[in-house]
Write an enzyme that holds these catalytic residues in place. Structure first.
Site, PDB file in Angstrom:
ATOM      1  CG  ASP A 216      -0.349  -0.001   2.536  1.00  0.00           C
ATOM      2  OD1 ASP A 216       0.861  -0.297   2.637  1.00  0.00           O
ATOM      3  OD2 ASP A 216      -1.035   0.281   3.528  1.00  0.00           O
TER       4      ASP A 216
ATOM      5  CE1 TYR B  29       7.699   3.726   0.916  1.00  0.00           C
ATOM      6  CE2 TYR B  29       7.122   4.905  -1.095  1.00  0.00           C
ATOM      7  CZ  TYR B  29       7.914   3.977  -0.427  1.00  0.00           C
ATOM      8  OH  TYR B  29       8.896   3.302  -1.110  1.00  0.00           O
TER       9      TYR B  29
ATOM     10  CG  PHE C  23       8.595  -0.499  -3.986  1.00  0.00           C
ATOM     11  CD1 PHE C  23       8.983  -0.824  -2.697  1.00  0.00           C
ATOM     12  CD2 PHE C  23       7.974  -1.472  -4.756  1.00  0.00           C
ATOM     13  CE1 PHE C  23       8.778  -2.092  -2.185  1.00  0.00           C
ATOM     14  CE2 PHE C  23       7.768  -2.747  -4.260  1.00  0.00           C
ATOM     15  CZ  PHE C  23       8.164  -3.069  -2.971  1.00  0.00           C
TER      16      PHE C  23
ATOM     17  CG  HIS D 258       9.231  -6.201   1.178  1.00  0.00           C
ATOM     18  ND1 HIS D 258       9.806  -5.004   1.582  1.00  0.00           N
ATOM     19  CD2 HIS D 258       8.065  -5.882   0.592  1.00  0.00           C
ATOM     20  CE1 HIS D 258       9.007  -4.017   1.255  1.00  0.00           C
ATOM     21  NE2 HIS D 258       7.937  -4.494   0.655  1.00  0.00           N
TER      22      HIS D 258
END
Length: 221
Positions: A66, A68, A79, A188
């Site tokens: 989701d 920031y 990202f 991740h």
């Protein structure tokens, strides 16, 4: 809200999903009305991933979770952050791997829109978030919509690269036709897991090698 999604993407949805999407947009509109300065990204950027990358131009899909939950960071691309925002740790780690993998110098900002314009769909599975509350919109209904998008491009496109970083992204593997697409998995890129195999995964060079083999122009990462 619905009008902000590129028409080509909306038209590609089936009738049931179009009805669902309209209802979802009404819910999200209410969130922005109730907390206009607390919901991210800015309303105009919610569908940036789709509006910068048309369905026909998708070559690579990178899945995030989701946006920031920090003011002025999220810009609708997973990202990625707005050009004037500090580069988040996960993105710094992505840049570090990029340099190690293909020798790309680390960019001066965290805006990934140049990737999106080349056909990299930078898709969060949840497209909005409340300030300071990660995952706060996980139950609103975004996942059904983004799952439909993943299935749609898997079905209608040929020879895509899916970069799935972390367990949550890898849960989407059943939605992808592995017989005609390349799926790359790694931990991740967060500081908690980057040393468990994200560093050294070489996904950027592997993606470009695959694109060349199938006759597509590689990405200028």
């Amino acid at each position: 809200m619905q009008s902000l999604l590129q028409k080509g993407w909306f038209d590609a949805l089936d009738d049931e999903m179009k009805v669902y999407f309209k209802g979802l947009c009404e819910i999200i509109d209410l969130q922005y009305q109730a907390k206009p300065d607390k919901i991210f990204p800015p309303k105009s950027d919610v569908f940036s991933a789709f509006n910068l990358t048309s369905k026909e131009n998708v070559k690579v899909v990178i899945l995030g979770q989701d946006p920031y939950p920090t003011k002025s960071f999220a810009n609708g691309l997973c990202f990625s952050v707005s050009p004037l925002s500090p580069i988040p740790k996960s993105l710094k780690n992505i840049y570090t791997e990029l340099k190690s993998d293909i020798g790309k110098e680390i960019p001066v900002n965290g805006n990934l829109s140049a990737w999106a314009k080349q056909g990299v769909l930078l898709l969060n599975t949840i497209l909005t978030v409340e300030e300071g509350k990660p995952d706060s919109h996980s139950k609103i209904g975004w996942e059904k919509f983004t799952d439909a998008i993943i299935e749609l491009i898997s079905t209608e496109s040929q020879h895509l690269v899916f970069m799935l970083w972390g367990a949550r992204a890898q849960q989407k593997i059943p939605l992808i036709d592995q017989s005609k697409h390349l799926i790359l998995t790694a931990p991740h890129p967060s500081p908690l897991s980057v040393y468990r195999g994200f560093y050294g995964c070489q996904h950027f060079s592997k993606a470009n090698q695959y694109l060349k083999v199938v006759g597509k122009k590689p990405i200028a990462w």
